[in-house]
Motif scaffolding. Structure first.
Motif, mmCIF file in Angstrom:
data_model
loop_
_atom_site.group_PDB
_atom_site.id
_atom_site.type_symbol
_atom_site.label_atom_id
_atom_site.label_comp_id
_atom_site.label_asym_id
_atom_site.label_seq_id
_atom_site.Cartn_x
_atom_site.Cartn_y
_atom_site.Cartn_z
ATOM 1 N N LEU A 11 41.089 36.487 38.704
ATOM 2 C CA LEU A 11 41.790 37.266 39.722
ATOM 3 C C LEU A 11 40.809 37.842 40.736
ATOM 4 O O LEU A 11 39.659 38.149 40.407
ATOM 5 C CB LEU A 11 42.562 38.424 39.083
ATOM 6 C CG LEU A 11 43.547 38.091 37.956
ATOM 7 C CD1 LEU A 11 43.992 39.370 37.259
ATOM 8 C CD2 LEU A 11 44.739 37.329 38.510
ATOM 9 N N ALA B 154 46.786 45.497 38.733
ATOM 10 C CA ALA B 154 46.779 44.034 38.708
ATOM 11 C C ALA B 154 48.082 43.533 38.105
ATOM 12 O O ALA B 154 48.695 44.208 37.271
ATOM 13 C CB ALA B 154 45.601 43.531 37.885
ATOM 14 N N PRO B 155 48.539 42.343 38.513
ATOM 15 C CA PRO B 155 49.706 41.772 37.843
ATOM 16 C C PRO B 155 49.401 41.590 36.360
ATOM 17 O O PRO B 155 48.293 41.197 35.990
ATOM 18 C CB PRO B 155 49.900 40.430 38.559
ATOM 19 C CG PRO B 155 48.558 40.106 39.146
ATOM 20 C CD PRO B 155 47.952 41.426 39.510
ATOM 21 N N ALA B 156 50.379 41.872 35.535
ATOM 22 C CA ALA B 156 50.147 41.773 34.093
ATOM 23 C C ALA B 156 50.021 40.331 33.638
ATOM 24 O O ALA B 156 49.262 40.029 32.718
ATOM 25 C CB ALA B 156 51.284 42.457 33.335
ATOM 26 N N GLY B 157 50.749 39.425 34.310
ATOM 27 C CA GLY B 157 50.772 38.033 33.894
ATOM 28 C C GLY B 157 51.801 37.811 32.793
ATOM 29 O O GLY B 157 52.437 38.750 32.302
ATOM 30 N N THR B 158 51.936 36.564 32.387
ATOM 31 C CA THR B 158 52.893 36.194 31.342
ATOM 32 C C THR B 158 52.223 35.246 30.357
ATOM 33 O O THR B 158 51.648 34.227 30.768
ATOM 34 C CB THR B 158 54.136 35.513 31.945
ATOM 35 O OG1 THR B 158 54.727 36.377 32.919
ATOM 36 C CG2 THR B 158 55.154 35.187 30.867
ATOM 37 N N TRP C 113 46.254 41.856 45.170
ATOM 38 C CA TRP C 113 45.702 40.984 44.133
ATOM 39 C C TRP C 113 46.094 39.533 44.391
ATOM 40 O O TRP C 113 47.225 39.242 44.771
ATOM 41 C CB TRP C 113 46.239 41.399 42.769
ATOM 42 C CG TRP C 113 45.636 42.662 42.238
ATOM 43 C CD1 TRP C 113 46.066 43.945 42.467
ATOM 44 C CD2 TRP C 113 44.492 42.778 41.391
ATOM 45 N NE1 TRP C 113 45.273 44.848 41.814
ATOM 46 C CE2 TRP C 113 44.291 44.157 41.146
ATOM 47 C CE3 TRP C 113 43.622 41.855 40.809
ATOM 48 C CZ2 TRP C 113 43.258 44.631 40.335
ATOM 49 C CZ3 TRP C 113 42.592 42.325 40.012
ATOM 50 C CH2 TRP C 113 42.417 43.698 39.788
ATOM 51 N N SER D 283 42.683 34.156 32.647
ATOM 52 C CA SER D 283 43.050 34.409 34.043
ATOM 53 C C SER D 283 41.820 34.723 34.884
ATOM 54 O O SER D 283 40.856 35.335 34.402
ATOM 55 C CB SER D 283 44.026 35.592 34.133
ATOM 56 O OG SER D 283 45.217 35.328 33.419
ATOM 57 N N GLY E 68 47.235 36.883 34.884
ATOM 58 C CA GLY E 68 47.369 38.326 34.990
ATOM 59 C C GLY E 68 46.337 39.015 34.134
ATOM 60 O O GLY E 68 45.627 38.388 33.334
ATOM 61 N N GLN F 170 44.769 29.827 37.057
ATOM 62 C CA GLN F 170 45.725 30.069 35.997
ATOM 63 C C GLN F 170 45.078 29.819 34.631
ATOM 64 O O GLN F 170 44.131 29.050 34.501
ATOM 65 C CB GLN F 170 46.945 29.139 36.168
ATOM 66 C CG GLN F 170 47.740 29.373 37.440
ATOM 67 C CD GLN F 170 48.480 30.700 37.436
ATOM 68 O OE1 GLN F 170 48.710 31.306 36.398
ATOM 69 N NE2 GLN F 170 48.863 31.166 38.620
ATOM 70 N N THR G 193 46.507 40.843 31.554
ATOM 71 C CA THR G 193 46.691 40.886 30.103
ATOM 72 C C THR G 193 46.689 39.506 29.459
ATOM 73 O O THR G 193 46.890 39.392 28.247
ATOM 74 C CB THR G 193 48.023 41.588 29.754
ATOM 75 O OG1 THR G 193 49.122 40.791 30.229
ATOM 76 C CG2 THR G 193 48.099 42.969 30.379
ATOM 77 N N GLN H 243 45.730 35.483 42.647
ATOM 78 C CA GLN H 243 45.428 34.695 41.458
ATOM 79 C C GLN H 243 44.541 33.512 41.849
ATOM 80 O O GLN H 243 44.948 32.663 42.633
ATOM 81 C CB GLN H 243 46.725 34.211 40.810
ATOM 82 C CG GLN H 243 47.622 35.349 40.333
ATOM 83 C CD GLN H 243 48.995 34.873 39.912
ATOM 84 O OE1 GLN H 243 49.500 33.869 40.391
ATOM 85 N NE2 GLN H 243 49.631 35.611 39.014
#
Length: 277
Positions: free
Chosen positions: A242, A219-223, A266, A240, A234, A271, A236, A268
């Motif tokens: 997903l 999965a994208p980690a995110g920011t 994946w 989020s 993401g 958000q 982490t 989103q």
């Protein structure tokens, strides 16, 4: 330069006048009740696709254009005037927009109507085979995405089974660290959302009852957000939401612009809450 500046200023003044009521006050935009829709192309044996709502133009997405196999229409969820709406899906041939056209033409693939409820979210999953005689035949599956409430201490994930071409598969196991959280998700169906602590996350899928994974993807980690930048969804980042979609391989010799192996993509869904003022 002065002439150009005055011309622009005059245009702005005229525009402001055009947005006033008869008594000189500003107008208020009349926004109707909206549902929110997104489009995903899960047809492995045709050109890229385009969605058109043919009943009206206003308050209607215009960006689901030239979407490749396994792709998401531009902009993700888009506002759509609620109510019964009619849409069609067409093939997209970029050669038609060039001087070196091959003579190929677009073709209508799907035509359907649906009652979209205001305030609700939907995924338009174009799924199945476009070639005549192939089963299941292509059609638009409209999934009501009941998005969970967000929490700063959890993430929510789900799996969606859009596989084709993998034999008599009737379900998918989505495994996380050897623990099955989504079991036996039927073809063209989505699991319920699963709430988890934020952490790095990799999903694999296999045919139900088979240990060997057909595909896997992190999965994208995110920011994380700051006071100057909002967070990006993401695995982490708390808050989020997903979705992991399992796809089968593209059909050999088809114009679908995708790899010839199964995969997970994946998306989103929601958000995390904003962190900027």
């Amino acid at each position: 330069m002065r002439i150009a500046r005055f011309g622009i200023l005059g245009a702005l003044v005229l525009g402001a006048i055009g947005c006033q009521t008869d008594d000189g006050g500003p107008t208020t935009p009349n926004i109707p009740p909206l549902a929110f829709v997104r489009y995903i192309n899960a047809v492995p044996d045709t050109f890229n696709t385009t969605v058109r709502f043919i009943d009206q133009l206003s308050f209607t997405p215009q960006t689901f254009i030239n979407v490749p196999y396994r792709g998401l229409g531009q902009g993700g969820y888009q506002g759509l005037r609620a109510g019964t709406r009619r849409l069609r899906v067409f093939t997209w041939n970029p050669n038609l927009n060039s001087q070196n056209s091959t003579g190929a033409s677009t073709a209508q693939l799907a035509d359907t109507s649906f009652n979209f409820v205001a305030g609700q979210y939907y995924t338009l999953l174009h799924w199945g085979y476009a070639r005549a005689g192939q089963v299941p035949a292509q059609r638009v599956l409209i999934l009501n995405d009941v998005l969970p409430a967000v929490s700063a201490t959890t993430i929510n994930v789900r799996g969606l089974n859009a596989t084709l071409g993998l034999g008599p598969v009737t379900g998918i196991d989505f495994a996380v660290a050897a623990v099955n959280v989504f079991t036996n998700v039927g073809l063209g169906s989505a699991s319920a959302f699963s709430s988890r602590a934020p952490a790095a996350l990799t999903f694999s899928f296999s045919a139900t009852g088979v240990a060997t994974a057909l595909a896997s993807a992190a999965a994208p980690a995110g920011t994380a957000g700051t006071t100057t930048a909002d967070p990006l969804a993401g695995a982490t980042v708390g808050g989020s939401v997903l979705t992991a979609i399992a796809f089968g391989p593209s059909v050999t010799g088809s114009p679908a612009a995708a790899s010839a192996t199964p995969s997970i993509v994946w998306y989103q869904d929601r958000q995390p809450p904003r962190t900027t003022p």
